[in-house]
Enzyme design. Sequence first.
Site, PDB file in Angstrom:
ATOM      1  N   ASP A 269      -7.253   0.597  -0.438  1.00 33.15           N
ATOM      2  CA  ASP A 269      -6.761   1.926  -0.060  1.00 33.15           C
ATOM      3  C   ASP A 269      -6.655   2.783  -1.326  1.00 33.15           C
ATOM      4  O   ASP A 269      -6.455   2.257  -2.420  1.00 33.15           O
ATOM      5  CB  ASP A 269      -5.381   1.778   0.609  1.00 33.15           C
TER       6      ASP A 269
ATOM      7  N   HIS B 181      -4.244   4.538  -2.294  1.00 30.01           N
ATOM      8  CA  HIS B 181      -2.896   4.471  -2.862  1.00 30.01           C
ATOM      9  C   HIS B 181      -2.520   3.043  -3.247  1.00 30.01           C
ATOM     10  O   HIS B 181      -2.957   2.087  -2.608  1.00 30.01           O
ATOM     11  CB  HIS B 181      -1.874   5.004  -1.851  1.00 30.01           C
TER      12      HIS B 181
ATOM     13  N   ASP C 202      -9.189   6.292   2.455  1.00 30.12           N
ATOM     14  CA  ASP C 202      -8.792   7.568   1.847  1.00 30.12           C
ATOM     15  C   ASP C 202      -9.359   7.716   0.434  1.00 30.12           C
ATOM     16  O   ASP C 202      -9.057   8.685  -0.264  1.00 30.12           O
ATOM     17  CB  ASP C 202      -7.264   7.766   1.875  1.00 30.12           C
TER      18      ASP C 202
ATOM     19  N   HIS D  25       2.384   0.085   2.214  1.00 32.73           N
ATOM     20  CA  HIS D  25       3.495   0.646   1.425  1.00 32.73           C
ATOM     21  C   HIS D  25       4.848   0.026   1.796  1.00 32.73           C
ATOM     22  O   HIS D  25       5.840   0.283   1.112  1.00 32.73           O
ATOM     23  CB  HIS D  25       3.589   2.165   1.616  1.00 32.73           C
TER      24      HIS D  25
END
Length: 348
Positions: free
Chosen positions: A199, A201, A289, A163
């Site tokens: 991931d 996200h 995740d 991120h």
Amino acid sequence: MLIVLNGRHCLHAGRQEMYRGHMIPCVEKPSRLEFVEAELRLRGGSEWMDPDEADLDLLGRVHDPRYLDFLAGAWAEWIALDPKNAETDILPSAWPMPGLRHDVVPLAFAGRLGLFCFDSGSPMMSGTWDAALAGTASAITAARRVAAGRTAAFALTRPPGHHAGRALFGGYCFLNNAAVAAQTLREAGAARVAVLDVDFHHGNGTQDIFYRRGDVLTVSIHGHPLTEYPFYLGYADERGEGAGEGCNLNLPLSPKVSRFAEWHAALEEGLSAIARFGAEALVVPLGVDTYKGDPIAGFGLESEDYLKVGETIAGARLPSIFTFEGGYAVEGIGVNVANVLDGFEAGR
Ligand code: SP5
Ligand code: ZN
């Protein structure tokens, strides 16, 4: 698998993050990495090493040097504001949203903090810089070993990185380990490098860093930003700009309807794009995740599915570096990460 372990990761241990107007214990905690390390050591067969020294010059070609200076000095500034601040982690409370100026760097610490951070869930503390810097060293070390002829390596580090943008932290990430690995591969001679972010996200930071570059293809499979964090990037119409036109591929999926079959089809689509691009090496920001038991995310993946994920990625037949990203179901995290790496080795 060669594993480069960031032994300094535990210097970063946030106390609390903001959630729905109150403070809760941090989801991104040192035990996450320890569960992965324990499972990998239990399975055996890996070669473990420490990272070499950090490379600040290379880091300055991935992140904005003013941002790096800010991160390196943030804790000292925070304490200088008030010595009692040592008992509290750093979190921003004001941001330069559209309608406000983004082109000035305020003198006030709180002003610069909001400029360089995009959420209220990523606390910084005394050891954050040292832990994150050693994490980039792990990514560089892994990439250099692969550039020198290893098939694959895993940078086992936290805080995570995908991120973190060119001058932006958030999503528990400060320095973008995957981007640093990709840059290292480029500088070691790979003409074209691909990043395949698995991931849950969207890898907004990696996309930001390479968005205007034609030498690094960024691909991300993720929960649709209309409903999932980080909300403000990760849509399918973001295809890159300038020299990077066509060199970004977002594959957003609705976690409500998408399960492993759809997720795996997106993985195949991403790998096809990577083959067409002509990548000579691959970086995989590896978050688990996507797991059905994840407390903050999930695509319903089962632990066995991760073997298939690794095997499919191995089908690209590219020298590969994995970086450890998200995954918060600590009871499943070790098995899930180890399954990806075992699946990869079985598929080579
Ligand atoms: C690397 C990575 O996976 N970063 C994810 C950052 C997600 N941040 C927003 C999470 C909001 C959920 N907060 C905790 C809810 C506890 N019930
Ligand atoms: Zn994540």
